[in-house]
Every structure is written in structure tokens, then in C-alpha cells.
Motif scaffolding. Sequence first.
Motif, PDB file in Angstrom:
ATOM      1  N   THR A  21       0.800  -1.361  -0.064  1.00 45.65           N
ATOM      2  CA  THR A  21       0.088  -0.121  -0.125  1.00 45.65           C
ATOM      3  C   THR A  21       0.929   1.192  -0.043  1.00 45.65           C
ATOM      4  O   THR A  21       0.458   2.288  -0.819  1.00 45.65           O
ATOM      5  CB  THR A  21      -1.011   0.016   1.220  1.00 45.65           C
ATOM      6  N   GLN A  22       1.920   1.225   0.948  1.00 45.35           N
ATOM      7  CA  GLN A  22       2.674   2.244   0.942  1.00 45.35           C
ATOM      8  C   GLN A  22       3.528   2.627  -0.480  1.00 45.35           C
ATOM      9  O   GLN A  22       3.966   3.835  -0.934  1.00 45.35           O
ATOM     10  CB  GLN A  22       4.068   2.101   1.921  1.00 45.35           C
ATOM     11  N   ARG A  23       3.935   1.410  -1.339  1.00 42.11           N
ATOM     12  CA  ARG A  23       4.651   1.412  -2.703  1.00 42.11           C
ATOM     13  C   ARG A  23       3.738   2.126  -3.551  1.00 42.11           C
ATOM     14  O   ARG A  23       4.058   2.963  -4.168  1.00 42.11           O
ATOM     15  CB  ARG A  23       4.625   0.198  -3.025  1.00 42.11           C
ATOM     16  N   TYR A  24       2.161   1.786  -3.506  1.00 34.99           N
ATOM     17  CA  TYR A  24       1.337   2.407  -4.469  1.00 34.99           C
ATOM     18  C   TYR A  24       1.325   3.770  -4.193  1.00 34.99           C
ATOM     19  O   TYR A  24       1.154   4.756  -4.986  1.00 34.99           O
ATOM     20  CB  TYR A  24       0.014   1.808  -4.401  1.00 34.99           C
ATOM     21  N   ASP A  25       1.349   4.253  -2.937  1.00 32.59           N
ATOM     22  CA  ASP A  25       1.097   5.597  -2.562  1.00 32.59           C
ATOM     23  C   ASP A  25       2.205   6.546  -3.304  1.00 32.59           C
ATOM     24  O   ASP A  25       2.042   7.523  -3.821  1.00 32.59           O
ATOM     25  CB  ASP A  25       1.175   6.090  -1.321  1.00 32.59           C
ATOM     26  N   GLU A  26       3.352   5.953  -3.049  1.00 27.97           N
ATOM     27  CA  GLU A  26       4.595   6.552  -3.628  1.00 27.97           C
ATOM     28  C   GLU A  26       4.488   6.836  -5.129  1.00 27.97           C
ATOM     29  O   GLU A  26       4.876   7.565  -5.861  1.00 27.97           O
ATOM     30  CB  GLU A  26       5.855   5.601  -3.300  1.00 27.97           C
ATOM     31  N   VAL A  62      -2.625   0.678 -13.345  1.00 28.44           N
ATOM     32  CA  VAL A  62      -1.125   0.731 -13.564  1.00 28.44           C
ATOM     33  C   VAL A  62      -0.622  -0.306 -12.259  1.00 28.44           C
ATOM     34  O   VAL A  62       0.258  -0.743 -12.483  1.00 28.44           O
ATOM     35  CB  VAL A  62      -0.969   2.248 -12.705  1.00 28.44           C
ATOM     36  N   VAL A  63      -1.598  -0.505 -11.118  1.00 31.56           N
ATOM     37  CA  VAL A  63      -1.031  -1.615 -10.204  1.00 31.56           C
ATOM     38  C   VAL A  63      -0.911  -2.964 -11.051  1.00 31.56           C
ATOM     39  O   VAL A  63       0.003  -3.530 -10.725  1.00 31.56           O
ATOM     40  CB  VAL A  63      -2.158  -1.577  -9.083  1.00 31.56           C
ATOM     41  N   ARG A  64      -1.714  -3.101 -11.944  1.00 31.84           N
ATOM     42  CA  ARG A  64      -1.811  -4.410 -12.933  1.00 31.84           C
ATOM     43  C   ARG A  64      -0.496  -4.479 -13.477  1.00 31.84           C
ATOM     44  O   ARG A  64       0.278  -5.660 -13.470  1.00 31.84           O
ATOM     45  CB  ARG A  64      -2.906  -4.535 -13.716  1.00 31.84           C
ATOM     46  N   LEU A  65       0.064  -3.316 -13.983  1.00 30.24           N
ATOM     47  CA  LEU A  65       1.387  -3.235 -14.688  1.00 30.24           C
ATOM     48  C   LEU A  65       2.619  -3.682 -13.531  1.00 30.24           C
ATOM     49  O   LEU A  65       3.593  -4.127 -13.837  1.00 30.24           O
ATOM     50  CB  LEU A  65       1.747  -1.950 -15.458  1.00 30.24           C
ATOM     51  N   VAL A  66       2.314  -2.952 -12.407  1.00 37.17           N
ATOM     52  CA  VAL A  66       3.383  -3.074 -11.267  1.00 37.17           C
ATOM     53  C   VAL A  66       3.462  -4.417 -10.769  1.00 37.17           C
ATOM     54  O   VAL A  66       4.540  -4.840 -10.535  1.00 37.17           O
ATOM     55  CB  VAL A  66       3.133  -2.019 -10.193  1.00 37.17           C
ATOM     56  N   GLU A  67       2.317  -4.920 -10.574  1.00 37.32           N
ATOM     57  CA  GLU A  67       2.270  -6.510  -9.973  1.00 37.32           C
ATOM     58  C   GLU A  67       2.568  -7.387 -11.157  1.00 37.32           C
ATOM     59  O   GLU A  67       2.503  -8.569 -10.606  1.00 37.32           O
ATOM     60  CB  GLU A  67       0.989  -6.484  -9.311  1.00 37.32           C
ATOM     61  N   ARG A  68       2.665  -6.891 -12.549  1.00 35.17           N
ATOM     62  CA  ARG A  68       2.917  -8.056 -13.442  1.00 35.17           C
ATOM     63  C   ARG A  68       1.696  -8.846 -13.522  1.00 35.17           C
ATOM     64  O   ARG A  68       1.920 -10.156 -13.558  1.00 35.17           O
ATOM     65  CB  ARG A  68       4.181  -8.568 -13.273  1.00 35.17           C
ATOM     66  N   ILE A  69       0.555  -8.470 -13.345  1.00 38.68           N
ATOM     67  CA  ILE A  69      -0.595  -9.353 -13.499  1.00 38.68           C
ATOM     68  C   ILE A  69      -1.094  -9.576 -15.092  1.00 38.68           C
ATOM     69  O   ILE A  69      -1.487  -8.370 -15.603  1.00 38.68           O
ATOM     70  CB  ILE A  69      -1.920  -8.788 -12.798  1.00 38.68           C
ATOM     71  N   PRO A  70      -1.039 -10.791 -15.738  1.00 38.39           N
ATOM     72  CA  PRO A  70      -0.985 -10.811 -17.073  1.00 38.39           C
ATOM     73  C   PRO A  70      -2.296 -10.440 -17.853  1.00 38.39           C
ATOM     74  O   PRO A  70      -2.506  -9.934 -18.998  1.00 38.39           O
ATOM     75  CB  PRO A  70      -0.624 -11.920 -17.337  1.00 38.39           C
ATOM     76  N   LEU A  75      -6.744  -9.696 -12.758  1.00 41.61           N
ATOM     77  CA  LEU A  75      -6.715  -8.391 -11.954  1.00 41.61           C
ATOM     78  C   LEU A  75      -8.287  -8.286 -11.222  1.00 41.61           C
ATOM     79  O   LEU A  75      -8.356  -7.963 -10.011  1.00 41.61           O
ATOM     80  CB  LEU A  75      -6.370  -7.157 -12.724  1.00 41.61           C
ATOM     81  N   VAL A  76      -9.338  -8.650 -11.839  1.00 38.99           N
ATOM     82  CA  VAL A  76     -10.528  -8.394 -11.337  1.00 38.99           C
ATOM     83  C   VAL A  76     -10.849  -9.372 -10.057  1.00 38.99           C
ATOM     84  O   VAL A  76     -11.397  -9.006  -9.001  1.00 38.99           O
ATOM     85  CB  VAL A  76     -11.740  -8.677 -12.374  1.00 38.99           C
TER      86      VAL A  76
END
Length: 81
Positions: A21-26, A62-70, A75-76
Motif C-alpha cells: 500500500t505504501q508502494r502504491y502511494d509512492e 497501473v497496479v496491474r502493470l506494477v504487479e505483473r498481472i498478465p 486483476l478483477v
Amino acid sequence: MSIVRQESLFSMQILFDLEPTQRYDEIFSAIDINPILSIVAKKSQLGRPVELNYPAMVQALVVRLVERIPEIQLLVERLNS
């Protein structure tokens, strides 16, 4: 010809050390999503419902790209769990 060096938005090591959660805030504090929102915003009465949360949808992608969800379906499922 001179080389222009672009500063990084944030240190990758610092991002890896943070909680998710802190990573996403940054990440979202460094990225301005308003230009994207102006592109995807609803401009007419027809079509999809107005009450959708467009900023949350853009952030989820954006989180999908960061977490490498294909896949979007994965994601849903992750957002629902």
C-alpha cells in the motif's frame, strides 16, 4: 552531441522495501493521472453509467502493470478477493 540524463522518479530499492500500500502511494504521488482521466471521462449521456469510478480504474490498471498481472480477469479476481 551531449547526453541528457533523466532523473528517476523514485529509487527501486526503496519501492521494494515498502509495503504494497505504501508502494502504491509512492507511485501515484509521482504520476499525474489527470491527463488520462480527461481522455477516458464520459462526455455524453449515452453509453456506460456515469457513476463509475474512473480514477480507481486507471489506478488499478497501473497496479496491474506494477504487479505483473498478465490478464484483466486475474486483476478483477484479485480486486474482489
